[in-house]
Design an enzyme around this catalytic site. Sequence first.
Site, PDB file in Angstrom:
ATOM      1  N   HIS A   8       0.799  -1.225   0.000  1.00  0.00           N
ATOM      2  CA  HIS A   8       0.000   0.000   0.000  1.00  0.00           C
ATOM      3  C   HIS A   8       0.834   1.280   0.000  1.00  0.00           C
ATOM      4  CE1 HIS A   8      -4.046  -0.984  -0.336  1.00  0.00           C
ATOM      5  NE2 HIS A   8      -4.295  -1.431   0.874  1.00  0.00           N
ATOM      6  N   SER A  14       7.552   0.301  -2.404  1.00  0.00           N
ATOM      7  CA  SER A  14       7.802  -1.108  -2.094  1.00  0.00           C
ATOM      8  C   SER A  14       7.841  -1.966  -3.361  1.00  0.00           C
ATOM      9  CB  SER A  14       6.707  -1.635  -1.153  1.00  0.00           C
ATOM     10  OG  SER A  14       5.429  -1.478  -1.746  1.00  0.00           O
ATOM     11  N   CYS A  70      -8.383  -0.311   7.173  1.00  0.00           N
ATOM     12  CA  CYS A  70      -8.447  -0.939   5.860  1.00  0.00           C
ATOM     13  C   CYS A  70      -7.847  -2.341   5.946  1.00  0.00           C
ATOM     14  CB  CYS A  70      -7.686  -0.085   4.847  1.00  0.00           C
ATOM     15  SG  CYS A  70      -7.709  -0.781   3.211  1.00  0.00           S
ATOM     16  N   GLY A  74      -0.861  -3.889   4.953  1.00  0.00           N
ATOM     17  CA  GLY A  74       0.066  -4.865   5.523  1.00  0.00           C
ATOM     18  C   GLY A  74       0.469  -4.504   6.946  1.00  0.00           C
ATOM     19  N   GLY A  77       4.190  -2.588   6.897  1.00  0.00           N
ATOM     20  CA  GLY A  77       4.254  -1.165   6.571  1.00  0.00           C
ATOM     21  C   GLY A  77       3.552  -0.356   7.648  1.00  0.00           C
ATOM     22  N   TYR A 371       2.710  12.499   8.165  1.00  0.00           N
ATOM     23  CA  TYR A 371       2.694  11.098   8.612  1.00  0.00           C
ATOM     24  C   TYR A 371       3.470  10.229   7.622  1.00  0.00           C
ATOM     25  CZ  TYR A 371       0.587   6.591   9.993  1.00  0.00           C
ATOM     26  OH  TYR A 371       0.376   5.299  10.401  1.00  0.00           O
ATOM     27  N   LEU A 372       4.465   9.527   8.132  1.00  0.00           N
ATOM     28  CA  LEU A 372       5.291   8.671   7.273  1.00  0.00           C
ATOM     29  C   LEU A 372       4.459   7.693   6.445  1.00  0.00           C
ATOM     30  CD1 LEU A 372       8.081   7.644   6.369  1.00  0.00           C
ATOM     31  CD2 LEU A 372       7.946   5.972   8.232  1.00  0.00           C
ATOM     32  N   TYR A 374       1.699   8.101   5.177  1.00  0.00           N
ATOM     33  CA  TYR A 374       1.111   8.795   4.036  1.00  0.00           C
ATOM     34  C   TYR A 374       2.261   9.476   3.297  1.00  0.00           C
ATOM     35  CZ  TYR A 374      -3.426   8.087   6.333  1.00  0.00           C
ATOM     36  OH  TYR A 374      -4.548   7.540   6.918  1.00  0.00           O
TER      37      TYR A 374
HETATM   38  C1  LIG Z   1      -6.913   2.057   1.886  1.00  0.00           C
HETATM   39  C2  LIG Z   1      -5.854   2.433   2.890  1.00  0.00           C
HETATM   40  C3  LIG Z   1      -6.224   2.643   4.212  1.00  0.00           C
HETATM   41  C4  LIG Z   1      -5.269   2.972   5.168  1.00  0.00           C
HETATM   42  N1  LIG Z   1      -5.658   3.140   6.464  1.00  0.00           N
HETATM   43  C5  LIG Z   1      -4.732   3.416   7.406  1.00  0.00           C
HETATM   44  C6  LIG Z   1      -5.088   3.534   8.777  1.00  0.00           C
HETATM   45  O1  LIG Z   1      -6.258   3.393   9.148  1.00  0.00           O
HETATM   46  N2  LIG Z   1      -4.113   3.808   9.679  1.00  0.00           N
HETATM   47  C7  LIG Z   1      -2.801   3.969   9.304  1.00  0.00           C
HETATM   48  O2  LIG Z   1      -1.964   4.211  10.172  1.00  0.00           O
HETATM   49  N3  LIG Z   1      -2.443   3.869   8.013  1.00  0.00           N
HETATM   50  C8  LIG Z   1      -3.367   3.595   7.062  1.00  0.00           C
HETATM   51  N4  LIG Z   1      -2.975   3.486   5.762  1.00  0.00           N
HETATM   52  C9  LIG Z   1      -1.572   3.730   5.409  1.00  0.00           C
HETATM   53  C10 LIG Z   1      -0.739   2.469   5.609  1.00  0.00           C
HETATM   54  O3  LIG Z   1      -0.404   2.344   6.992  1.00  0.00           O
HETATM   55  C11 LIG Z   1       0.565   2.587   4.792  1.00  0.00           C
HETATM   56  O4  LIG Z   1       0.255   2.713   3.422  1.00  0.00           O
HETATM   57  C12 LIG Z   1       1.492   1.391   5.051  1.00  0.00           C
HETATM   58  O5  LIG Z   1       2.810   1.759   4.734  1.00  0.00           O
HETATM   59  C13 LIG Z   1       1.086   0.205   4.216  1.00  0.00           C
HETATM   60  O6  LIG Z   1       1.826  -0.922   4.571  1.00  0.00           O
HETATM   61  P1  LIG Z   1       1.929  -2.128   3.530  1.00  0.00           P
HETATM   62  O7  LIG Z   1       2.674  -3.209   4.175  1.00  0.00           O
HETATM   63  O8  LIG Z   1       0.572  -2.414   2.986  1.00  0.00           O
HETATM   64  O9  LIG Z   1       2.720  -1.435   2.341  1.00  0.00           O
HETATM   65  P2  LIG Z   1       4.050  -1.788   1.538  1.00  0.00           P
HETATM   66  O10 LIG Z   1       3.941  -0.996   0.285  1.00  0.00           O
HETATM   67  O11 LIG Z   1       4.244  -3.263   1.385  1.00  0.00           O
HETATM   68  O12 LIG Z   1       5.184  -1.234   2.481  1.00  0.00           O
HETATM   69  C14 LIG Z   1       5.248   0.102   2.918  1.00  0.00           C
HETATM   70  C15 LIG Z   1       6.685   0.406   3.351  1.00  0.00           C
HETATM   71  O13 LIG Z   1       7.094  -0.531   4.352  1.00  0.00           O
HETATM   72  C16 LIG Z   1       8.207  -1.304   3.888  1.00  0.00           C
HETATM   73  N5  LIG Z   1       8.030  -2.698   4.303  1.00  0.00           N
HETATM   74  C17 LIG Z   1       6.958  -3.488   4.045  1.00  0.00           C
HETATM   75  N6  LIG Z   1       7.135  -4.684   4.597  1.00  0.00           N
HETATM   76  C18 LIG Z   1       8.349  -4.663   5.211  1.00  0.00           C
HETATM   77  C19 LIG Z   1       9.088  -5.620   5.973  1.00  0.00           C
HETATM   78  N7  LIG Z   1       8.607  -6.837   6.195  1.00  0.00           N
HETATM   79  N8  LIG Z   1      10.295  -5.270   6.432  1.00  0.00           N
HETATM   80  C20 LIG Z   1      10.789  -4.032   6.202  1.00  0.00           C
HETATM   81  N9  LIG Z   1      10.119  -3.075   5.522  1.00  0.00           N
HETATM   82  C21 LIG Z   1       8.919  -3.399   5.019  1.00  0.00           C
HETATM   83  C22 LIG Z   1       8.177  -1.161   2.391  1.00  0.00           C
HETATM   84  O14 LIG Z   1       9.455  -1.411   1.823  1.00  0.00           O
HETATM   85  C23 LIG Z   1       7.708   0.267   2.223  1.00  0.00           C
HETATM   86  O15 LIG Z   1       8.778   1.148   2.465  1.00  0.00           O
HETATM   87  C24 LIG Z   1      -3.917   3.136   4.783  1.00  0.00           C
HETATM   88  C25 LIG Z   1      -3.556   2.919   3.466  1.00  0.00           C
HETATM   89  C26 LIG Z   1      -4.498   2.575   2.517  1.00  0.00           C
HETATM   90  C27 LIG Z   1      -4.075   2.362   1.099  1.00  0.00           C
END
Ligand SMILES: Cc1cc2nc3c(=O)[nH]c(=O)nc-3n(C[C@H](O)[C@H](O)[C@H](O)COP(=O)(O)OP(=O)(O)OC[C@H]3O[C@@H](n4cnc5c(N)ncnc54)[C@H](O)[C@@H]3O)c2cc1C
Length: 430
Positions: A8, A14, A70, A74, A77, A371-372, A374
Amino acid sequence: MRIRSGGHDYEGLSYTADVPFVMLDLVNMRSIDINVENQTAWVQGGALLGELYYTISQKTDTLYFPAGMCPSVGVSGFLSGGGYGNLLRKYGTGADNVLDARFMDVNGNILDRESMGEDLFWAIRGGGASSFGIVLAWKLRLVPVPERVTLFIVSVTLEQGATDIFHKYQYVLPNFDRDLQMRVQINSEYIGNTTNKTIRILFHGIYQGNADTLLPLLNQSFPELNVTREICQEVRMVQSTLQFGGFSISAHVEVLANRSAIPKTNFKSKSDYVRTPIPKSGLIKIWEKMFENDMSEMLQMYTFGGKMEEYSDTATPYPHRAGVLYQVYKLVNLIDQPSDTTTISLKRIAWLRSFDETLESYVSSNPREAYLNYNDLDLGVGSGSYEEASVWGERYWKRENFKKLIRVKSIVDPGNFFRHPQSIPSFSDM
Ligand SMILES: Cc1cc2nc3c(=O)[nH]c(=O)nc-3n(C[C@H](O)[C@H](O)[C@H](O)COP(=O)(O)OP(=O)(O)OC[C@H]3O[C@@H](n4cnc5c(N)ncnc54)[C@H](O)[C@@H]3O)c2cc1C
Ligand SMILES: *[C@@H]1O[C@H](CO)[C@@H](O)[C@H](O)[C@H]1NC(C)=O
Ligand SMILES: *[C@@H]1O[C@H](CO)[C@@H](O)[C@H](O)[C@H]1NC(C)=O
Ligand SMILES: *[C@@H]1O[C@H](CO)[C@@H](O)[C@H](O)[C@H]1NC(C)=O
Ligand SMILES: *[C@@H]1O[C@H](CO)[C@@H](O)[C@H](O)[C@H]1NC(C)=O
Ligand SMILES: *[C@@H]1O[C@H](CO)[C@@H](O)[C@H](O)[C@H]1NC(C)=O
Ligand SMILES: *[C@@H]1O[C@H](CO)[C@@H](O)[C@H](O)[C@H]1NC(C)=O
């Protein structure tokens, strides 16, 4: 190298890069082990929040994890950037409730909290883990929730007094009982089928208790919101996640763990934090600016206060704590556009940037906090010197935390193997 968990990342960091790269996708590492007796969980790095909620709900209704709404986000993240959600005012951020981690460093060593040391363990809970290494799994503290929580939604337009009600929200909710969380969504729309516009504000409440307890509290401090028993629903905590995630509260809980049930979205967004209530004159300026856009915009406010007042800004890298009234998230939707470079997409993104200027005098400053999770490359990407990197780094972490993150980075990854456009730089003289 790119590391992906839920995928996300708001700037696609990512799974994209300007040069050929390797992507480490944790999609198949998602086992979840819930320990009800000790109120903990081990969650592998590739699991999604919805899978975590679903798995908890299969064991108990009275424990939960304080994470976001949501289901497709992940855990990795989310936690590595701090992470807020409906239990923020009661239990802090997601990262505040991480007890341990399994982590692979640049040399391939697998570490836990004890062997990585407290500074690195601090850094990966809010500093963005992808600057430091790979999180393989997290150990989480589960928190108690009541068997039934209360949900309500109130929707008002300008004609129904929305400006006054939002103005009062800013004074009441951040100081309200921490069992209540409120998400406020604001957008513009046409009045009926005229071409005159209005603003609609949606107050979406969730209370850790029943309506009998909530109603007198709201009637006393916020009668203007007009919350009545008729609009309250008492449901299991996991059902509240369904509603905040866009599903019906009567949907099957399994849907939270179904990766193909979650619709795709496409948008550009930016964040802010508000520390002083915005005056009514400012709110009117904000509505007028929204009327200039084509109704693709959405503002979302998340209420702070409560438990967040109890942490120092340096407890974890996430510094947006005491004194924050609410977080502002603003976006323009691009879902109806084939790409983010069409004429319409570019116009909306340009509007969002100018909206950011409209908001400047009403939000936090020195630094203007962001916010990091975002993440927004508009904030800057320079990292040749501390001065260059501080332009964006101090907005995410503030000075003291950013400097500490750079010191940790310089020790654990001095060659800067783990890098992306806004990763923590490595300087030897911090
Ligand atoms: C629809 C939607 C709703 C959301 N709602 C919220 C909310 O309610 N509250 C909130 O706080 N945030 C919310 N977010 C933001 C969300 O927290 C961030 O987008 C978060 O970074 C997503 O994590 P990810 O693992 O899905 O993303 P990814 O794109 O997989 O990772 C994000 C970052 O983390 C790193 N990363 C991922 N996995 C690892 C790992 N295992 N080890 C080291 N680094 C890693 C990636 O390299 C990248 O830099 C929302 C986002 C979306 C799209
Ligand atoms: C809970 O923790 C205690 C003390 O550490 C331990 O003895 C017990 O086995 C744990 N229970 C479970 C189910 O893991
Ligand atoms: C909407 O517009 C149509 C014609 O354009 C009109 O017949 C109808 O009465 C309008 N409805 C409302 C609720 O104003
Ligand atoms: C639209 O707004 C104009 C200017 O404020 C007003 O004169 C007009 O009556 C409005 N029309 C409707 C249908 O509300
Ligand atoms: C709110 O409180 C007032 C008195 O303070 C009372 O008259 C009214 O009935 C209450 N309303 C509800 C919905 O509890
Ligand atoms: C409050 O709610 C009642 C019943 O739902 C409704 O009749 C009334 O108009 C509402 N008041 C305001 C100010 O929205
Ligand atoms: C998951 O969701 C998709 C899309 O809604 C649906 O077709 C599929 O049957 C669901 N899978 C399960 C196991 O429920």
